[in-house]
Design a protein around this motif. Structure first.
Motif, PDB file in Angstrom:
ATOM      1  N   VAL A  19      68.220  49.008 -48.315  1.00 27.80           N
ATOM      2  CA  VAL A  19      67.154  48.021 -48.075  1.00 27.80           C
ATOM      3  C   VAL A  19      67.036  47.064 -49.252  1.00 27.80           C
ATOM      4  O   VAL A  19      66.884  45.837 -49.093  1.00 27.80           O
ATOM      5  CB  VAL A  19      65.822  48.733 -47.799  1.00 27.80           C
ATOM      6  CG1 VAL A  19      64.671  47.740 -47.787  1.00 27.80           C
ATOM      7  CG2 VAL A  19      65.885  49.480 -46.470  1.00 27.80           C
ATOM      8  N   ILE A  20      67.083  47.620 -50.474  1.00 30.91           N
ATOM      9  CA  ILE A  20      66.987  46.765 -51.682  1.00 30.91           C
ATOM     10  C   ILE A  20      68.157  45.788 -51.740  1.00 30.91           C
ATOM     11  O   ILE A  20      68.006  44.609 -52.078  1.00 30.91           O
ATOM     12  CB  ILE A  20      66.924  47.653 -52.941  1.00 30.91           C
ATOM     13  CG1 ILE A  20      65.590  48.418 -52.971  1.00 30.91           C
ATOM     14  CG2 ILE A  20      67.077  46.802 -54.193  1.00 30.91           C
ATOM     15  CD1 ILE A  20      65.522  49.456 -54.065  1.00 30.91           C
ATOM     16  N   GLN A  21      69.339  46.259 -51.394  1.00 30.95           N
ATOM     17  CA  GLN A  21      70.499  45.352 -51.395  1.00 30.95           C
ATOM     18  C   GLN A  21      70.356  44.237 -50.377  1.00 30.95           C
ATOM     19  O   GLN A  21      70.700  43.076 -50.633  1.00 30.95           O
ATOM     20  CB  GLN A  21      71.773  46.153 -51.109  1.00 30.95           C
ATOM     21  CG  GLN A  21      72.180  47.078 -52.249  1.00 30.95           C
ATOM     22  CD  GLN A  21      73.410  47.898 -51.921  1.00 30.95           C
ATOM     23  OE1 GLN A  21      73.929  47.786 -50.808  1.00 30.95           O
ATOM     24  NE2 GLN A  21      73.868  48.713 -52.880  1.00 30.95           N
ATOM     25  N   LEU A  22      69.834  44.562 -49.192  1.00 29.94           N
ATOM     26  CA  LEU A  22      69.620  43.531 -48.180  1.00 29.94           C
ATOM     27  C   LEU A  22      68.605  42.488 -48.646  1.00 29.94           C
ATOM     28  O   LEU A  22      68.781  41.274 -48.449  1.00 29.94           O
ATOM     29  CB  LEU A  22      69.160  44.172 -46.871  1.00 29.94           C
ATOM     30  CG  LEU A  22      70.222  44.991 -46.113  1.00 29.94           C
ATOM     31  CD1 LEU A  22      69.583  45.688 -44.920  1.00 29.94           C
ATOM     32  CD2 LEU A  22      71.342  44.077 -45.650  1.00 29.94           C
ATOM     33  N   LEU A  23      67.520  42.964 -49.272  1.00 34.00           N
ATOM     34  CA  LEU A  23      66.520  42.016 -49.789  1.00 34.00           C
ATOM     35  C   LEU A  23      67.122  41.114 -50.864  1.00 34.00           C
ATOM     36  O   LEU A  23      66.863  39.902 -50.908  1.00 34.00           O
ATOM     37  CB  LEU A  23      65.309  42.797 -50.334  1.00 34.00           C
ATOM     38  CG  LEU A  23      64.435  43.502 -49.289  1.00 34.00           C
ATOM     39  CD1 LEU A  23      63.358  44.338 -49.975  1.00 34.00           C
ATOM     40  CD2 LEU A  23      63.791  42.484 -48.357  1.00 34.00           C
ATOM     41  N   ALA A  25      70.231  40.244 -51.221  1.00 39.45           N
ATOM     42  CA  ALA A  25      71.148  39.291 -50.588  1.00 39.45           C
ATOM     43  C   ALA A  25      70.382  38.166 -49.898  1.00 39.45           C
ATOM     44  O   ALA A  25      70.763  36.999 -49.955  1.00 39.45           O
ATOM     45  CB  ALA A  25      72.032  40.023 -49.567  1.00 39.45           C
ATOM     46  N   GLY A  26      69.231  38.525 -49.251  1.00 37.44           N
ATOM     47  CA  GLY A  26      68.424  37.479 -48.605  1.00 37.44           C
ATOM     48  C   GLY A  26      67.861  36.504 -49.607  1.00 37.44           C
ATOM     49  O   GLY A  26      67.857  35.281 -49.398  1.00 37.44           O
ATOM     50  N   VAL A  27      67.359  37.016 -50.743  1.00 42.39           N
ATOM     51  CA  VAL A  27      66.816  36.120 -51.785  1.00 42.39           C
ATOM     52  C   VAL A  27      67.913  35.210 -52.330  1.00 42.39           C
ATOM     53  O   VAL A  27      67.712  34.011 -52.565  1.00 42.39           O
ATOM     54  CB  VAL A  27      66.169  36.964 -52.907  1.00 42.39           C
ATOM     55  CG1 VAL A  27      65.794  36.076 -54.084  1.00 42.39           C
ATOM     56  CG2 VAL A  27      64.935  37.682 -52.389  1.00 42.39           C
ATOM     57  N   PHE A  28      69.085  35.759 -52.535  1.00 43.48           N
ATOM     58  CA  PHE A  28      70.187  34.954 -53.052  1.00 43.48           C
ATOM     59  C   PHE A  28      70.576  33.840 -52.078  1.00 43.48           C
ATOM     60  O   PHE A  28      70.818  32.692 -52.460  1.00 43.48           O
ATOM     61  CB  PHE A  28      71.384  35.857 -53.323  1.00 43.48           C
ATOM     62  CG  PHE A  28      72.598  35.134 -53.806  1.00 43.48           C
ATOM     63  CD1 PHE A  28      73.663  34.873 -52.956  1.00 43.48           C
ATOM     64  CD2 PHE A  28      72.673  34.673 -55.105  1.00 43.48           C
ATOM     65  CE1 PHE A  28      74.764  34.198 -53.396  1.00 43.48           C
ATOM     66  CE2 PHE A  28      73.781  33.988 -55.548  1.00 43.48           C
ATOM     67  CZ  PHE A  28      74.838  33.751 -54.684  1.00 43.48           C
ATOM     68  N   LEU A  29      70.624  34.142 -50.783  1.00 43.24           N
ATOM     69  CA  LEU A  29      70.952  33.125 -49.783  1.00 43.24           C
ATOM     70  C   LEU A  29      69.908  32.024 -49.738  1.00 43.24           C
ATOM     71  O   LEU A  29      70.228  30.834 -49.625  1.00 43.24           O
ATOM     72  CB  LEU A  29      71.099  33.785 -48.405  1.00 43.24           C
ATOM     73  CG  LEU A  29      72.338  34.660 -48.199  1.00 43.24           C
ATOM     74  CD1 LEU A  29      72.286  35.345 -46.847  1.00 43.24           C
ATOM     75  CD2 LEU A  29      73.602  33.833 -48.322  1.00 43.24           C
ATOM     76  N   VAL A  30      68.625  32.409 -49.841  1.00 44.59           N
ATOM     77  CA  VAL A  30      67.565  31.393 -49.845  1.00 44.59           C
ATOM     78  C   VAL A  30      67.703  30.478 -51.053  1.00 44.59           C
ATOM     79  O   VAL A  30      67.555  29.248 -50.966  1.00 44.59           O
ATOM     80  CB  VAL A  30      66.187  32.085 -49.815  1.00 44.59           C
ATOM     81  CG1 VAL A  30      65.079  31.065 -50.052  1.00 44.59           C
ATOM     82  CG2 VAL A  30      65.975  32.775 -48.484  1.00 44.59           C
TER      83      VAL A  30
END
Length: 306
Positions: A19-23, A25-30
């Protein structure tokens, strides 16, 4: 055996890590999307600014051109006013013609007309002034016009034409104004974006396999010091030399020859060379001349390949 409690704790930790990795990755994409959007906006603003600067530069050049045209027009008008002359002769001729017509159509004036006459307006016509003074003298004597008025004398001769005035000196031409300073150089244009790399073409099919050169050898043959057949006599003469290869070829090689040294003695320069025979182990090279030509020394290089 691993207890079930430990297995459940490890599963919880692994799920939390994913879950932490997904979050992350989402922050990095934004963040990446925001940076790209800001870069595109900055590029659009820069393009707009460059367009505005180009328009301002064009308008300033047009204004400068219009100012120069206005200045030239003013200068031309001033020059025209300076060079223009009033037609004084024409005005004098018209005035004299009006005086003649007035004198020809002049009639007797009454007492009331004499009272309202203006002497200042008639100063240019002496005969009319004389009539007015004559009428005043009659009125002072209280006599009728028929008893006091005498005959009008003949018209006087027209006076000579006056001399034309001298032409005035032309004014000095104004000095040329200072040249304006050159305008500032405009900002450099924006460097274009680098184009996308083209798609790599497909690799071509390999060509047919040809014969490969596996073995080459060089050598040298010469006539040697005289006397020999190329140095004496006349007519067609040849010397053939055999060169043995250091390593034998699998098949008879192809032999190339070229002159490397020519020492001429007499007659015109006539020379030829050729490969008489070639085998796996040796090659026979011939050198010759004709007529009255004589050579002291001839040297030929050999290149054999297979």
């Amino acid at each position: 055996m691993i207890p079930e409690k430990l297995l459940g704790q490890s599963r919880d930790h692994s799920s939390r890590g994913s879950v932490i990795q997904l979050l992350a990755a989402g922050v990095f994409l934004v963040a990446v999307c925001q940076v790209l959007w800001q870069g595109a906006e900055l590029r659009e603003r820069r393009v707009v600014l460059d367009t505005v600067l180009d328009e301002v530069t064009l308008q300033s050049e047009e204004i400068r051109y219009l100012r120069e045209q206005v200045y030239l027009l003013k200068k031309e008008r001033e020059d025209d006013k300076t060079h223009s002359e009033t037609p004084e002769d024409t005005i004098q001729d018209e005035a004299l013609q009006e005086q003649d017509l007035t004198a020809g159509t002049e009639s007797e004036s009454t007492d009331n007309d004499v009272d309202t006459g203006d002497l200042d307006d008639m100063g240019d016509t002496p005969w009319r002034l004389k009539d007015v003074l004559h009428s005043r003298s009659k009125r002072s004597l209280r006599c009728y016009p028929a008893a006091c008025k005498g005959d009008i004398g003949p018209r006087g001769r027209r006076g000579p034409r006056g001399f034309k005035g001298e032409k005035g000196d032309r004014g000095y031409q104004g000095s040329t104004g200072l040249r304006g300073l050159p305008g500032a150089r405009g900002p450099a244009g924006r460097k274009g974006d680098r184009g996308f790399r083209g798609i790599q073409g497909e690799k071509g099919d390999p060509g047919p396999v040809g014969p490969h050169v596996r073995h080459c050898e060089i050598g040298r043959v010469e006539t040697g010091a005289p006397p020999h057949s190329l140095n004496t006599g006349t007519g067609k003469r040849e010397i053939c030399k055999i060169h043995r290869f250091r390593h034998a070829f699998l098949y008879a090689p192809t032999v190339h020859v070229s002159f490397t040294h020519l020492d001429h003695h007499a007659g015109q320069e006539r020379i030829f060379t050729y490969v008489k025979s070639a085998t796996k182990t040796q090659a026979e090279v011939c050198m010759g001349t004709w007529h009255d030509t004589q050579w002291v020394r001839v040297q030929v290089d050999i290149l054999a390949c297979k």
